[in-house]
Design an enzyme around this catalytic site. Structure first.
Site, PDB file in Angstrom:
ATOM      1  N   ASP A   1      28.926  46.154  38.327  1.00 18.74           N
ATOM      2  CA  ASP A   1      27.623  46.649  38.297  1.00 18.74           C
ATOM      3  C   ASP A   1      27.704  47.896  37.136  1.00 18.74           C
ATOM      4  OD1 ASP A   1      29.024  48.678  39.429  1.00 18.74           O
ATOM      5  OD2 ASP A   1      27.868  49.065  41.206  1.00 18.74           O
ATOM      6  N   SER A   2      28.860  47.967  36.410  1.00 18.57           N
ATOM      7  CA  SER A   2      28.807  48.864  35.239  1.00 18.57           C
ATOM      8  C   SER A   2      27.788  48.273  34.267  1.00 18.57           C
ATOM      9  CB  SER A   2      30.192  48.981  34.683  1.00 18.57           C
ATOM     10  OG  SER A   2      30.891  47.811  34.593  1.00 18.57           O
TER      11      SER A   2
ATOM     12  N   ASP B   1      30.637  41.859  41.667  1.00 14.84           N
ATOM     13  CA  ASP B   1      30.413  43.423  42.215  1.00 14.84           C
ATOM     14  C   ASP B   1      29.086  43.398  43.009  1.00 14.84           C
ATOM     15  OD1 ASP B   1      30.971  45.934  42.720  1.00 14.84           O
ATOM     16  OD2 ASP B   1      31.136  46.744  40.654  1.00 14.84           O
TER      17      ASP B   1
ATOM     18  N   LYS C   1      32.900  42.116  45.632  1.00 16.11           N
ATOM     19  CA  LYS C   1      33.387  43.175  45.939  1.00 16.11           C
ATOM     20  C   LYS C   1      32.262  44.269  46.113  1.00 16.11           C
ATOM     21  CE  LYS C   1      34.024  46.257  42.668  1.00 16.11           C
ATOM     22  NZ  LYS C   1      33.536  47.452  43.189  1.00 16.11           N
TER      23      LYS C   1
ATOM     24  N   GLU D   1      31.563  48.566  47.540  1.00 16.90           N
ATOM     25  CA  GLU D   1      32.288  49.744  47.726  1.00 16.90           C
ATOM     26  C   GLU D   1      32.159  50.123  49.206  1.00 16.90           C
ATOM     27  OE1 GLU D   1      30.494  52.686  45.115  1.00 16.90           O
ATOM     28  OE2 GLU D   1      30.807  51.376  43.683  1.00 16.90           O
TER      29      GLU D   1
ATOM     30  N   GLU E   1      40.034  53.462  42.613  1.00 17.02           N
ATOM     31  CA  GLU E   1      39.279  54.094  41.467  1.00 17.02           C
ATOM     32  C   GLU E   1      39.372  55.555  41.419  1.00 17.02           C
ATOM     33  OE1 GLU E   1      35.311  54.176  38.874  1.00 17.02           O
ATOM     34  OE2 GLU E   1      35.291  52.685  40.629  1.00 17.02           O
TER      35      GLU E   1
END
Length: 288
Positions: free
Chosen positions: A47-48, A86, A116, A118, A185
């Site tokens: 998502d960066s 993500d 993935k 969080e 991270e």
């Protein structure tokens, strides 16, 4: 280096043999193809992309439609590298059903190999649900960029007893829930190495030190293409920003001077065709 597509099984085998796993991010087909052909084991469509591709100030602006579009392109470029999607903010924070539907979109529409997100202890049941669907899941502990507001900024996690305890407990819970790998991270190196030894699945470091099973970096950071924010754990291997500016300036100068396009950049026309066009339209092409 295997020419077959990496899977949960092959990555677990690498971890068990002590072979280091390599991972980068990608958001488009050309980059994904180069990463694939370079022999990188995993690629994260992060998502960066909201920041490094779309110019947003953080990752919270990534949407499901945005991520699915990027994942489709990346998946087409990877015939051996495992592609991880993500899940963006808002795609898993609500119900288990919403999380399952969004994870399924990545698999069915974008053809990714895993997802993935969080996940915190509040999301462990969602991890279990996705795994039970038959979708491979990568966990994520330490710094959660999607929680930047609650964290008060992008800060290292695990430097205090409480946050270190949180990293350990979340990692163990994710393994128990069925995650096949976990990203660490912005976690102190010794803590990442300690948790890695306690786990039976691969761990991937992005600012987690060398003691993990593998390493991940954001590709625009590696190439030196994103100057707005560069984390301290990133390494710039090239200066593509400088090279691109130099190249674009050279192009501009050559266009203005008439050096480009030169004769070799132009399509040719036979004399016979030119004569017919001149006769039909009353033009004298030889003077153009």
């Amino acid at each position: 280096m295997t020419e077959k597509k990496h899977t949960v099984r092959t990555l677990q085998q690498m971890r068990d043999k002590g072979e280091i796993i390599t991972m980068l991010t990608a958001y488009d087909y050309p980059t994904a193809k180069q990463i694939n052909d370079a022999g990188i084991d995993m690629v994260l469509v992060g998502d960066s992309c909201a920041m490094v591709v779309h110019g947003h100030p953080n990752t919270l602006n990534a949407t499901m439609d945005m991520m699915v579009l990027h994942c489709r392109a990346v998946s087409r470029g990877c015939n051996r590298t495992m592609v991880i999607a993500d899940m963006p903010f808002g795609s898993f924070q609500y119900s288990i059903e919403d999380t399952m539907k969004n994870a399924a979109r990545f698999v069915t529409e974008a053809k990714v190999d895993a997802v993935k997100f969080e996940a915190t202890p509040n999301h462990i049941e969602k991890t279990k649900a996705i795994v039970q669907m038959g979708i491979a899941v990568v966990g994520h502990v330490g710094l959660h960029p999607q929680a930047v507001g609650a964290l008060g900024g992008l800060t290292v996690q695990g430097k205090s007893v409480d946050t270190a305890r949180k990293v350990v407990s979340e990692a163990l819970a994710l393994q128990e829930a069925g995650a096949f790998a976990i990203i660490f991270e912005a976690v102190p190196a010794k803590l990442s190495a300690y948790v890695t030894r306690k786990l039976d699945i691969p761990t991937i470091s992005i600012g987690g030190g060398p003691g993990c099973s593998g390493q991940l970096l954001v590709t625009p950071d590696v190439l030196g293409m994103f100057d707005a924010f560069t984390p301290s754990f990133a390494k710039k291997y090239q200066d593509f920003n400088g090279l691109m500016k130099q190249t674009f300036a050279q192009y501009r100068d050559e266009v203005l001077s008439g050096a480009f396009p030169a004769e070799e950049h132009c399509y040719k026309m036979s004399d016979e065709v030119m004569e017919k066009i001149e006769a039909e339209f009353g033009l004298s092409l030889i003077h153009i």
